[in-house]
Scaffold this motif. Structure first.
Motif, PDB file in Angstrom:
ATOM      1  N   THR A   9      -2.249  -1.229  -6.856  1.00 40.97           N
ATOM      2  CA  THR A   9      -2.232  -2.575  -6.261  1.00 40.97           C
ATOM      3  C   THR A   9      -0.903  -3.256  -6.564  1.00 40.97           C
ATOM      4  O   THR A   9      -0.534  -3.439  -7.721  1.00 40.97           O
ATOM      5  N   GLY A  10      -0.172  -3.585  -5.552  1.00 39.65           N
ATOM      6  CA  GLY A  10       1.110  -4.266  -5.712  1.00 39.65           C
ATOM      7  C   GLY A  10       2.262  -3.355  -6.073  1.00 39.65           C
ATOM      8  O   GLY A  10       3.401  -3.822  -6.177  1.00 39.65           O
ATOM      9  N   ALA A  11       1.988  -2.069  -6.286  1.00 41.08           N
ATOM     10  CA  ALA A  11       3.072  -1.134  -6.647  1.00 41.08           C
ATOM     11  C   ALA A  11       3.867  -0.756  -5.407  1.00 41.08           C
ATOM     12  O   ALA A  11       3.285  -0.526  -4.336  1.00 41.08           O
ATOM     13  N   PRO A  12       5.200  -0.698  -5.496  1.00 43.01           N
ATOM     14  CA  PRO A  12       6.017  -0.293  -4.350  1.00 43.01           C
ATOM     15  C   PRO A  12       5.625   1.112  -3.895  1.00 43.01           C
ATOM     16  O   PRO A  12       5.424   2.007  -4.713  1.00 43.01           O
ATOM     17  N   ASN A  13       5.489   1.291  -2.613  1.00 45.41           N
ATOM     18  CA  ASN A  13       5.136   2.602  -2.063  1.00 45.41           C
ATOM     19  C   ASN A  13       5.962   2.837  -0.798  1.00 45.41           C
ATOM     20  O   ASN A  13       5.790   2.128   0.187  1.00 45.41           O
ATOM     21  N   GLY A  18      11.840   7.136  -3.364  1.00 45.48           N
ATOM     22  CA  GLY A  18      11.319   7.499  -2.057  1.00 45.48           C
ATOM     23  C   GLY A  18      10.104   8.393  -2.133  1.00 45.48           C
ATOM     24  O   GLY A  18       9.657   8.933  -1.109  1.00 45.48           O
ATOM     25  N   MET A  19       9.541   8.561  -3.362  1.00 44.85           N
ATOM     26  CA  MET A  19       8.348   9.381  -3.549  1.00 44.85           C
ATOM     27  C   MET A  19       7.111   8.556  -3.211  1.00 44.85           C
ATOM     28  O   MET A  19       6.938   7.447  -3.696  1.00 44.85           O
ATOM     29  N   ALA A  20       6.247   9.108  -2.356  1.00 41.80           N
ATOM     30  CA  ALA A  20       5.013   8.421  -1.986  1.00 41.80           C
ATOM     31  C   ALA A  20       4.089   8.313  -3.197  1.00 41.80           C
ATOM     32  O   ALA A  20       4.088   9.162  -4.083  1.00 41.80           O
ATOM     33  N   ARG A  21       3.325   7.234  -3.256  1.00 40.92           N
ATOM     34  CA  ARG A  21       2.334   7.031  -4.308  1.00 40.92           C
ATOM     35  C   ARG A  21       0.938   7.056  -3.693  1.00 40.92           C
ATOM     36  O   ARG A  21       0.757   6.648  -2.556  1.00 40.92           O
ATOM     37  N   PRO A  22      -0.106   7.435  -4.465  1.00 35.97           N
ATOM     38  CA  PRO A  22      -0.029   8.142  -5.752  1.00 35.97           C
ATOM     39  C   PRO A  22       0.011   9.648  -5.525  1.00 35.97           C
ATOM     40  O   PRO A  22      -0.268  10.124  -4.431  1.00 35.97           O
TER      41      PRO A  22
END
Length: 199
Positions: A9-13, A18-22
């Protein structure tokens, strides 16, 4: 402790690289998301040759990276050779280093020939081309009989002998000793260890 320990929640993605989360059960804590293994490459130890039953001079090295090419440490990489014939004496698993390198010290088994050792992690694999060499020296350094006398006297360059034994002797054994311990020898078609009596 940061791996899979954060909240998405709120984490840059994607993350700053440039790595996708999670990539796991949750987002990682911090600016960077640890990627999953994306490539496994043989980076040392191929091709190479060693005499049978001896260690290879260079360890087999496989490098693990994520989809962005970043090295992944702590990844378990399994090294395995063929299940029969020429192969390594035993396989095993090792964890990758901080540089992403999993290094495995291999020893040839007692069978000569060329083969492929495979390093694997999940569905990824890397190949190592190895050869177990046998000796080109087929000479004996000694030949001893359990009874009787060799004619002519033993010499490594002599290829044919006869033996005279007493009438009461029903059978004899021969003990050949190889000039090169990596060679092999047979007596009456049966393999015999160098320096051991035939059956």
């Amino acid at each position: 402790p940061a791996i899979n320990a954060g909240t998405c929640t709120g984490a840059p993605n994607p993350d700053q690289r440039g790595m996708a989360r999670p990539h796991g059960s949750a987002c990682d804590i911090g600016a960077y998301e640890r990627g999953a293994p994306s490539a496994l490459t043989a980076t040392a130890g191929t091709p190479q040759t060693t005499p049978i039953s001896s260690a290879f001079a260079t360890a087999l090295a496989a490098t693990v990276v994520d989809s962005l090419g970043a090295a992944l440490d702590g990844e378990s990489v399994t090294f395995a050779g063929p299940g029969s014939g020429a192969s390594i004496a035993t396989g095993g698993s090792v964890n990758s280093s901080t540089a992403g390198v999993a290094s495995f010290s291999a020893t040839a088994n007692a069978v000569g020939g060329s083969y492929v050792v495979t390093a694997s992690i999940n569905a990824l694999s890397a190949s190592f081309n190895l050869t177990n060499s046998t000796s080109s020296n087929s000479n004996l350094s000694a030949l001893v009989l359990s009874s009787g006398t060799l004619t002519p006297v033993f010499a490594s360059s002599t290829l044919s002998y006869s033996a005279a034994v007493a009438n009461a002797v029903a059978s004899i054994t021969a003990t050949p000793t190889l000039a090169d311990g990596t060679a092999s020898v047979k007596v009456n078609g049966t393999a015999v260890a160098s320096g051991s009596a035939s059956g």
